[in-house]
Structures are given as structure tokens and as C-alpha cells.
Design a protein around this motif. Structure first.
Motif, short mmCIF file in Angstrom:
data_model
loop_
_atom_site.label_atom_id
_atom_site.label_comp_id
_atom_site.label_asym_id
_atom_site.label_seq_id
_atom_site.Cartn_x
_atom_site.Cartn_y
_atom_site.Cartn_z
N LEU A 195 4.08 5.20 8.15
CA LEU A 195 5.56 5.27 7.70
C LEU A 195 6.38 5.86 8.50
O LEU A 195 6.07 6.86 9.20
CB LEU A 195 5.21 6.21 6.46
CG LEU A 195 4.25 5.54 5.36
CD1 LEU A 195 4.33 6.50 3.91
CD2 LEU A 195 4.43 4.11 5.12
N ALA A 196 7.75 5.60 8.33
CA ALA A 196 8.69 6.09 9.22
C ALA A 196 9.95 6.36 7.74
O ALA A 196 10.07 5.53 7.02
CB ALA A 196 9.41 5.20 10.10
N THR A 197 10.85 7.25 8.22
CA THR A 197 11.80 7.54 6.98
C THR A 197 13.28 7.30 7.85
O THR A 197 13.27 7.51 8.99
CB THR A 197 11.85 8.81 6.41
OG1 THR A 197 11.96 9.89 7.54
CG2 THR A 197 10.56 9.05 5.51
N GLY A 198 14.02 6.55 7.08
CA GLY A 198 15.25 6.19 8.04
C GLY A 198 16.47 6.67 7.00
O GLY A 198 16.36 6.92 5.91
N VAL A 254 6.34 0.03 8.22
CA VAL A 254 6.90 0.41 6.75
C VAL A 254 7.93 1.30 6.95
O VAL A 254 7.68 2.53 7.59
CB VAL A 254 5.91 0.53 5.87
CG1 VAL A 254 6.39 1.10 4.69
CG2 VAL A 254 4.99 -0.40 5.71
N VAL A 255 8.95 1.30 6.15
CA VAL A 255 10.16 2.46 6.32
C VAL A 255 10.33 2.50 4.93
O VAL A 255 11.14 1.78 4.17
CB VAL A 255 11.40 2.01 7.10
CG1 VAL A 255 12.24 3.20 7.09
CG2 VAL A 255 10.84 1.55 8.43
N LEU A 256 10.07 3.92 4.32
CA LEU A 256 10.52 4.18 3.16
C LEU A 256 11.72 5.06 2.98
O LEU A 256 11.94 5.89 3.50
CB LEU A 256 9.18 5.13 2.40
CG LEU A 256 8.00 4.64 2.04
CD1 LEU A 256 7.09 5.46 1.65
CD2 LEU A 256 7.99 3.32 1.28
N ARG A 257 12.67 4.60 2.02
CA ARG A 257 14.04 5.01 1.94
C ARG A 257 14.11 5.39 0.34
O ARG A 257 13.52 5.12 -0.61
CB ARG A 257 14.89 4.18 2.61
CG ARG A 257 14.85 4.16 3.98
CD ARG A 257 15.88 3.35 4.69
NE ARG A 257 15.97 3.25 6.11
CZ ARG A 257 15.88 2.07 6.71
NH1 ARG A 257 15.58 0.88 5.99
NH2 ARG A 257 15.78 2.10 8.27
N SER A 303 10.99 8.41 -4.19
CA SER A 303 10.13 9.57 -3.33
C SER A 303 9.72 8.63 -2.21
O SER A 303 8.75 7.98 -2.51
CB SER A 303 9.37 10.44 -4.08
OG SER A 303 8.59 11.18 -3.31
N ALA A 304 9.46 9.31 -0.91
CA ALA A 304 8.86 8.65 0.12
C ALA A 304 7.98 9.78 0.73
O ALA A 304 7.40 9.83 1.60
CB ALA A 304 9.88 8.17 1.28
N THR A 305 7.73 10.73 -0.16
CA THR A 305 6.79 11.85 0.16
C THR A 305 5.13 11.63 0.14
O THR A 305 4.38 12.37 0.89
CB THR A 305 7.05 13.14 -0.40
OG1 THR A 305 6.96 13.11 -1.79
CG2 THR A 305 8.67 13.29 -0.40
N ALA A 313 0.99 -1.02 0.00
CA ALA A 313 -0.12 0.01 -0.05
C ALA A 313 0.83 1.08 0.04
O ALA A 313 0.66 1.96 -0.71
CB ALA A 313 -0.88 -0.10 1.14
N ALA A 314 1.96 1.26 0.79
CA ALA A 314 2.81 2.38 0.64
C ALA A 314 3.55 2.72 -0.58
O ALA A 314 3.74 3.81 -1.03
CB ALA A 314 3.83 2.10 1.91
N LEU A 315 3.88 1.74 -1.14
CA LEU A 315 4.46 1.76 -2.42
C LEU A 315 3.72 2.44 -3.61
O LEU A 315 3.97 3.09 -4.41
CB LEU A 315 5.16 0.43 -2.98
CG LEU A 315 6.61 0.02 -1.92
CD1 LEU A 315 6.88 -1.30 -2.34
CD2 LEU A 315 7.68 0.96 -2.08
N VAL A 316 2.33 1.71 -3.54
CA VAL A 316 1.55 2.48 -4.36
C VAL A 316 1.17 3.91 -4.08
O VAL A 316 1.27 4.71 -5.37
CB VAL A 316 0.01 1.45 -4.17
CG1 VAL A 316 -1.03 2.11 -5.22
CG2 VAL A 316 0.37 0.28 -4.80
#
Length: 361
Positions: free
Chosen positions: A358-361, A341-344, A349-351, A190-193
Motif C-alpha cells: 500500500l501507499a498513501t497519496g 494500491v494507493v488508499l486515499r 480510513s487507510a490505516t 483485498a486492501a479495501l476489505v
């Protein structure tokens, strides 16, 4: 004084026997054994102090096998993992070790290479060595017969006074630390979509590996909720290793997967996929993106940093020890852990907003 005579506190005292300690303390051999080998039978405080003082004076080292015979177990926790080279298991081992040391226990480590026969042999050895507990970490296989045989061996181990716990699927009659693999992969899809990806491929482990099966099922469910799926030719089953991930990515490129997002069902496979892209001169991030699962330390250190599903690996190891060292009710317990889920940068883009946390690392 003759030079060959040994004094009780002399240089040879390091090799003192339990009988030497009993003689020095003026107690019976049985009393000395109860004090120094941890028997549950009570010994008066005065006698206890005499025995421990004599043991110290003679520099006596208790025999671990003798202690095991008296107590019915040693102070050893046996940790049996699927692949000792996988950082996933290294993080779990760190959690197990931290919790075991806090309880005054020693951890021994064995690796199965994901071979059910080797796993069974390790458990049998730990039972014969009277280990305090056995912890099994790693995916279970879809193999009813090997599961049945292992379950019987674990029951024999616990019947002798040991305790067992599993980090993985709850397929055995012992306490389990369970990961929400399907849900984590579903949230990742879901996060990637939501981040703009529309075309997907999956590099999975062998069909019989339950962790891989669960993660693939969850990921495809998450895609289908958004009207997407993985084409059959873009779903590959390879070894659950870095080399497997590299092989899978090369095969996808040869099949024409020149743009889209590749989900490798664990991080070491994802790292292998990234290496294959670099070797082929494919920029990352670029037309092909890569995501993994687990959030091993390496996922944050590779370039670009890897999008993944973070699992609390240290806490999972600690939880397994806690389950193994506390009294168990008649029904085996399950301690559940969720992924995040951790978008890197490996997926661009992880915006974009996402329904998943979501978390960004």
C-alpha cells in the motif's frame, strides 16, 4: 546588377530545390539526394561537406516525402489512442513523446474513440505516410474479426520497414506493453476489505472491453478470497468514460445502494461517480466510498483524493517506444507492468493493514 537577378545566397534562397543545391556544390543530383535525404549509400566526406555547406548557404529545407522515399520511412512515430480526452492517455503520450524526442523522432497523435474501424484507418494512413513506428494504446476489444484485420495491416506495415507496438492486451503479432490488470484489481479488493469495507458494487465498461473485463474479474476474485462478492444488481456496464461513471453511480443509488464501496474500473469513471454523489448530496467519504484504477493525475487533485491502483503510465509510454526502436526477436516481446494500491480519502480510513503493498497519496 539587375534588380530581378537572384543570387544563390539571396532572399529567394529559402525556396531552393535539391537541384539548386547540387548545382551549387558541383555534384550530381543523386549525390546531393544521398547526403540530404539520408540514403544508406556511402558518400565521401569531402563531397558530404560540400553538399551540406551548399544546403546551408541556400537555406535548403529537405522534403520529408523525398526523405521517406530514400530511407523507406519518416522520422515520425504515430501514437493511436482510444480517447484523447482521457488523462490516462495523456500521461502515456507524455512518456512516448519524451522517449521519441530523445531518439530524434516526432510524435503524431490520433484518437479512435474506441472504434476498431477508426483504429484500422489510422494505421493504414500511417503506413501510407511511411511512419517510423506505430504505437497503439488502449484496451483491445473481444472482436476476433477486427483483431485479425488489424493484425494483417500491422504485418504489412512492418513488412515495409516500420515497427509497431501495443500498450494493452497482447492480442496482436507485435511487441506489447502489458498491464497486470487482474492482479491490480485483486490487490485493491483485498486492501479495501482489510480497510473495513464489506459491501461492494462495480461500475464496469462494456462487456467486450478486455481491460474492464480483466479488472472486474480480478476484483471479484479478491473479494471471494475473503468470502465476499458483488450482487448481480450492483454490477453495471456503462461507457468507459466520466459520463459513464456518473450514469452508473446514479443507477446504483436508484437501486438502493446507499452504503458500501463502489469500484469504478478506471479513474475517469470514478471521478464521474464522485460527481454523481455530490449532485445527489451524498457525502464522500461517508456511507458510500469510491475507488478507481490507473492513478491519473486528476485522482490526486479531486476532493476527496481518490483511492486507486497506480500504474507507471509515463514508463509504459517510454517502454513502448523502446520496443518499437530496438531489434525484435522472431517472437514478439512482452514488457509487463504491475500496479500498486494507493488508499486515499475517497474510501475512508487507510490505516488498516493489508496483504497488498500500500501507499498513501
Amino acid at each position: 546588377m539587375r534588380s530581378g537577378k537572384r543570387s544563390e545566397e539571396g532572399s529567394a534562397a529559402a525556396a531552393a530545390t535539391l537541384q539548386d543545391v547540387a548545382r551549387h556544390a558541383g555534384v550530381s543530383l543523386a549525390t546531393a539526394s544521398r547526403v540530404l535525404n539520408g540514403s544508406e549509400r556511402q558518400v565521401g566526406e569531402a563531397l558530404r561537406q560540400r553538399v551540406t555547406a551548399s544546403a546551408a548557404a541556400l537555406q535548403y529545407s529537405p522534403n520529408a516525402q523525398a526523405q521517406a522515399m530514400v530511407r523507406g520511412r519518416t522520422d515520425v512515430v504515430g501514437l493511436v489512442v482510444g480517447d484523447i480526452a482521457d488523462p490516462y492517455f495523456a500521461s502515456i503520450a507524455a512518456g512516448v513523446t519524451r522517449a521519441a524526442e530523445s531518439a530524434g523522432l516526432l510524435v503524431t497523435l490520433a484518437s479512435t474513440g474506441r472504434d476498431p474501424g477508426r483504429e484500422l484507418a489510422h494505421v493504414t494512413t500511417l503506413r501510407s505516410q511511411r511512419a517510423r513506428a506505430v504505437l497503439l494504446a488502449g484496451s483491445r476489444m473481444d472482436d476476433a474479426e477486427s483483431t485479425r484485420v488489424l493484425a494483417e495491416e500491422l504485418q504489412r506495415f512492418e513488412a515495409q520497414g516500420g515497427r509497431a507496438a501495443v500498450i494493452g492486451q497482447p492480442r496482436l503479432p507485435v511487441d506489447s506493453v502489458v498491464v497486470a490488470n487482474e492482479r491490480g484489481a485483486q490487490d485493491l479488493a483485498a486492501a479495501l476489505v482489510a480497510a473495513g469495507h464489506e459491501r461492494f458494487a462495480v461500475v464496469a465498461g462494456p462487456e467486450g472491453l478486455l481491460t474492464s473485463r480483466d479488472r472486474v474479474a480480478g476484483f471479484r476474485r479478491g473479494l471471494r478470497e475473503h468470502g465476499l462478492d458483488v450482487a448481480p444488481e450492483h454490477l453495471l456496464e456503462v461507457d468507459f468514460t466520466r459520463d459513464g461513471g456518473s450514469l452508473g453511480m446514479r443507477a446504483l443509488l436508484e437501486r438502493g445502494f446507499d452504503h458500501g464501496c463502489v469500484f469504478a474500473v478506471n479513474d475517469v469513471m470514478a471521478v464521474g461517480a464522485m460527481v454523481a454523489l455530490r449532485e445527489r448530496g451524498v457525502p464522500l467519504p461517508g456511507p458510500v466510498a469510491v475507488a478507481g484504477f490507473d492513478d491519473i493525475v486528476t485522482a490526486r487533485d479531486v476532493t476527496p483524493a481518490l483511492t486507486t491502483v497506480r500504474l507507471p503510465l509515463l514508463a509504459m509510454g517510454e517502454a513502448a517506444v523502446e520496443l518499437a526502436l530496438t531489434e525484435r526477436p522472431p517472437t514478439p516481446r512482452r514488457r509487463a507492468f504491475e500496479g500498486e494500491v494507493v488508499l486515499r480519502a475517497s474510501t475512508g480510513s487507510a490505516t488498516a493493514a493489508s496483504a497488498a503493498p500500500l501507499a498513501t497519496g
